[in-house]
Design an enzyme around this catalytic site. Structure first.
Site, PDB file in Angstrom:
ATOM      1  N   ARG A 123       0.616  -1.129  -0.183  1.00 46.75           N
ATOM      2  CA  ARG A 123       0.034  -0.236   0.018  1.00 46.75           C
ATOM      3  C   ARG A 123       0.896   1.404  -0.092  1.00 46.75           C
ATOM      4  NH1 ARG A 123      -4.309  -0.074   4.471  1.00 46.75           N
ATOM      5  NH2 ARG A 123      -5.124   1.809   3.495  1.00 46.75           N
ATOM      6  N   CYS A 150      -1.612   6.219   9.402  1.00 44.07           N
ATOM      7  CA  CYS A 150      -1.893   5.032   8.598  1.00 44.07           C
ATOM      8  C   CYS A 150      -2.920   5.297   7.756  1.00 44.07           C
ATOM      9  CB  CYS A 150      -2.068   3.981   9.429  1.00 44.07           C
ATOM     10  SG  CYS A 150      -3.428   4.476  10.609  1.00 44.07           S
TER      11      CYS A 150
END
Length: 262
Positions: A180, A234
């Site tokens: 990611r 995050c």
């Protein structure tokens, strides 16, 4: 010896004491009611349950991410209902390598309550020692007197984050999986990749396969611990807290958190 973690054996010695409140934070992003169902089936005896979406996050809006901060007074009232006082030891646990218990750990410190620990190894570690569980929802003997005193320095906004790539004394940590971070896959967020200047420390690497903190978390961070300002993010402000916990356990300054990249 860890400062912010507690072993199942140590918790077993104190969990029934009146100044200790144990909170089950089990949750699943794929099935948001799974954690509460698991709690209703079996949990550490006397533990209360707090839900990531319902209790540990605020109301979602157009902006602010999937897990915005909860209203501080609302969360403080919830804690009082659980019998939490200013001196209460709170122990949080989950079964997902600190992913959700660390969110409560961070929130409590943000609210000014430093007497909080995370169960090392989570619920699995408790069960492996065959320690007491039940399926009852406890009621606090009496309401607590906890009041929130926010530590605003623990949160940064987008304008502060934009200055980090140009600073020699700051570091921006992306806590998501490497794929990611690199933009190779993005199952959740609208834009793949990462914030310019960020370095990647995937949150899953904080623990081993059993969900226990790695033996020497300080080795993981290298030069990061020497930085004056450390900001962690995050996708929505949940798993970043695992890195925040590990950084604090490594003896560095309490880093700041940016809640998500949305």
């Amino acid at each position: 010896m860890f400062k912010y973690l507690i072993s199942a054996a140590k918790l077993a010695d104190c969990y029934q004491q009146p100044n200790v409140v144990v909170i089950d934070c089990r949750f699943s992003l794929a099935d948001t009611e799974e954690g509460e169902r698991n709690y209703q089936q079996a949990h550490i005896s006397g533990a209360h349950y707090l839900h990531l979406d319902k209790h540990l996050s605020g109301i979602k809006s157009v902006h602010g991410g999937r897990h915005p901060l909860p209203d501080s007074e609302t969360l403080a009232a919830i804690l009082r209902d659980l019998g939490v006082n200013q001196q209460t030891l709170i122990v949080a646990y989950d079964d997902h390598r600190f992913a959700f218990a660390s969110r409560l750990w961070w929130l409590l410190r943000y609210l000014g309550h430093d007497n909080v620990k995370v169960l090392d190894g989570g619920f699995s570690a408790w069960r492996q020692l065959d320690l007491p569980v039940d399926n009852e929802s406890p009621i606090a003997a009496q309401s607590g007197n906890f009041s929130a005193t926010l530590n605003a320095a623990m949160v940064v906004d987008i304008n502060e984050v934009k200055t980090i790539p140009h600073s020699q004394s700051s570091v921006l940590i992306d806590s998501r999986e490497k794929a990611r971070f690199l933009g190779q896959q993005e199952p959740i967020d609208p834009i793949a990749g990462h914030i310019n200047g960020a370095v990647n420390f995937p949150w899953q690497e904080v623990t081993d396969a059993q969900g226990l903190m790695q033996a020497d978390p300080q080795q993981r961070w290298g030069d990061v611990l020497a930085q004056e300002d450390v900001v962690v993010y995050c996708g929505s402000g949940v798993t970043a807290c695992v890195n925040l916990l590990a950084l604090a356990e490594s003896g560095g300054r309490m880093p700041s958190c940016m809640l998500g990249v949305e």
